[in-house]
Design a protein around this motif. Structure first.
Motif, PDB file in Angstrom:
ATOM      1  N   THR A 110       0.907  -1.136   0.169  1.00 14.09           N
ATOM      2  CA  THR A 110       0.043  -0.207   0.150  1.00 14.09           C
ATOM      3  C   THR A 110       1.018   1.313  -0.004  1.00 14.09           C
ATOM      4  N   LEU A 111       1.938   1.141   0.736  1.00 16.93           N
ATOM      5  CA  LEU A 111       2.732   2.365   0.839  1.00 16.93           C
ATOM      6  C   LEU A 111       3.625   2.544  -0.580  1.00 16.93           C
ATOM      7  N   MET A 112       3.961   1.539  -1.167  1.00 18.93           N
ATOM      8  CA  MET A 112       4.601   1.562  -2.340  1.00 18.93           C
ATOM      9  C   MET A 112       3.598   2.292  -3.570  1.00 18.93           C
ATOM     10  N   ARG A 113       2.205   1.655  -3.495  1.00 17.79           N
ATOM     11  CA  ARG A 113       1.392   2.278  -4.426  1.00 17.79           C
ATOM     12  C   ARG A 113       1.283   3.735  -4.115  1.00 17.79           C
ATOM     13  N   ALA A 114       0.999   4.280  -2.917  1.00 20.80           N
ATOM     14  CA  ALA A 114       0.924   5.689  -2.581  1.00 20.80           C
ATOM     15  C   ALA A 114       2.059   6.473  -2.950  1.00 20.80           C
ATOM     16  N   ALA A 115       3.258   5.930  -3.012  1.00 22.18           N
ATOM     17  CA  ALA A 115       4.277   6.599  -3.274  1.00 22.18           C
ATOM     18  C   ALA A 115       4.537   6.889  -4.778  1.00 22.18           C
ATOM     19  N   SER A 116       3.911   5.868  -5.636  1.00 22.05           N
ATOM     20  CA  SER A 116       4.178   6.054  -6.935  1.00 22.05           C
ATOM     21  C   SER A 116       2.820   6.816  -7.614  1.00 22.05           C
ATOM     22  N   TRP A 117       1.845   7.152  -6.721  1.00 20.57           N
ATOM     23  CA  TRP A 117       0.604   7.726  -7.173  1.00 20.57           C
ATOM     24  C   TRP A 117       0.652   9.148  -7.750  1.00 20.57           C
ATOM     25  N   PRO A 118       1.575   9.786  -7.278  1.00 22.59           N
ATOM     26  CA  PRO A 118       1.621  11.226  -7.781  1.00 22.59           C
ATOM     27  C   PRO A 118       2.441  11.252  -9.191  1.00 22.59           C
ATOM     28  N   GLY A 119       3.021  10.277  -9.717  1.00 26.28           N
ATOM     29  CA  GLY A 119       3.450  10.234 -11.048  1.00 26.28           C
ATOM     30  C   GLY A 119       2.691   9.742 -12.259  1.00 26.28           C
ATOM     31  N   PHE A 120       1.406   9.341 -11.792  1.00 25.00           N
ATOM     32  CA  PHE A 120       0.654   8.857 -12.720  1.00 25.00           C
ATOM     33  C   PHE A 120      -0.427  10.007 -13.454  1.00 25.00           C
ATOM     34  N   PRO A 121      -0.507   9.993 -14.534  1.00 23.00           N
ATOM     35  CA  PRO A 121      -1.786  10.832 -15.003  1.00 23.00           C
ATOM     36  C   PRO A 121      -3.123  10.398 -14.662  1.00 23.00           C
ATOM     37  N   PRO A 122      -3.827  11.177 -14.467  1.00 24.10           N
ATOM     38  CA  PRO A 122      -3.777  12.686 -14.887  1.00 24.10           C
ATOM     39  C   PRO A 122      -3.207  13.599 -13.598  1.00 24.10           C
TER      40      PRO A 122
END
Length: 275
Positions: A110-122
């Motif tokens: 869950t932490l890994m997904r949260a860390a990557s989230w700001p880098g995905f569009p939109p």
């Protein structure tokens, strides 16, 4: 032996000052001579200051550190680029990826997904303009310019990807890949490269501009933590190979050093007293 113009000037001041000055002109001449001599001599400061200030030569050496970091980052990136291009890192990448993905810890995922989230569009196309607009609205115009330049890591990632057509990891018996809207070359990691530029510059601004100590530490820690987590998250989710991530950290750091240097120059011009 030929004397420099400054040395000649110092000697003239010394010669013009009598041993026991008895007038204002003599005192001024002696003071100027002493100041010129001090300015052209590499000496330690007064004892009280020397306790906390390094000698001039040591200070000069330390001031080269950002440049050395930038050069080292570019050299490391170039070496990885060449190795990946020749296919010399496949075994290493597979071994490290499988090791990182071996953990099935749900909170960690869950932490890994949260860390990557700001880098995905939109959201990746919304967050950065909002940050730049917020800085401009706060009348931090030079900071807004610097943040815009830092966002240039996204464009840099796109350019580099065109020179390296590396396939992304493919899900198999052992390797896991989380579904995501991805495309293009795997090398370098656009997430990591962009995060280092954008959030690295925000960490720099927080460290230099924010007055309350607690808030400053919290912001710097948050941005640096986000940068530190995004790399492992890209590997853990199976979107990038370890060398993709490492190369992005190296190139992004070099780019960030350049942006900070340019920002400091622009800031110095803005605060310099005008004649």
């Amino acid at each position: 032996m030929t004397m420099s113009p400054m040395t000649t000037l110092v000697n003239r001041f010394r010669a013009s000052a009598p041993a026991q000055p008895d007038g204002l002109g003599s005192a001024v001449g002696q003071a100027l001579g002493e100041a010129a001599q001090a300015a052209t001599t590499d000496v330690r400061p007064a004892a009280q200051v020397a306790a906390v200030v390094v000698p001039p030569r040591a200070a000069l050496r330390r001031s080269r550190l950002p440049s050395l970091i930038a050069v080292a980052g570019l050299a490391g990136f170039g070496a990885l680029f060449a190795l990946v291009r020749r296919g010399r890192t496949a075994a290493f990448d597979a071994a490290v990826t499988l090791r990182i993905q071996a953990s099935r810890n749900r909170p960690l995922e869950t932490l890994m997904r949260a860390a990557s989230w700001p880098g995905f569009p939109p959201q990746s196309r919304i967050i950065q303009p909002l940050i730049i607009a917020g800085l401009a609205a706060a009348r931090l115009r030079v900071e807004a310019v610097g943040q815009t330049l830092a966002w240039g890591t996204a464009l840099l990632s796109t350019v580099v990807k065109r020179f390296m057509d590396r396939p992304r990891p493919v899900a198999g018996k052992d390797l896991r890949v989380v579904a995501a809207p991805l495309g293009g070359s795997s090398f370098p990691s656009g997430h990591v490269l962009t995060f280092v530029g954008v959030y690295g510059f925000l960490a720099f601004l927080a460290a230099t501009l924010v007055r309350p100590v607690a808030l400053r530490r919290m912001l710097v820690g948050f941005f640096l933590g986000l940068i530190a987590l995004v790399g492992p998250s890209r590997i853990q989710q199976g979107h990038h190979w370890p060398t993709d991530v490492t190369a992005s950290y190296l190139l992004g750091t070099s780019y960030l050093v350049g942006v900070v240097a340019l920002y400091r120059r622009l800031k110095a011009r803005r605060v310099a007293p005008r004649a």
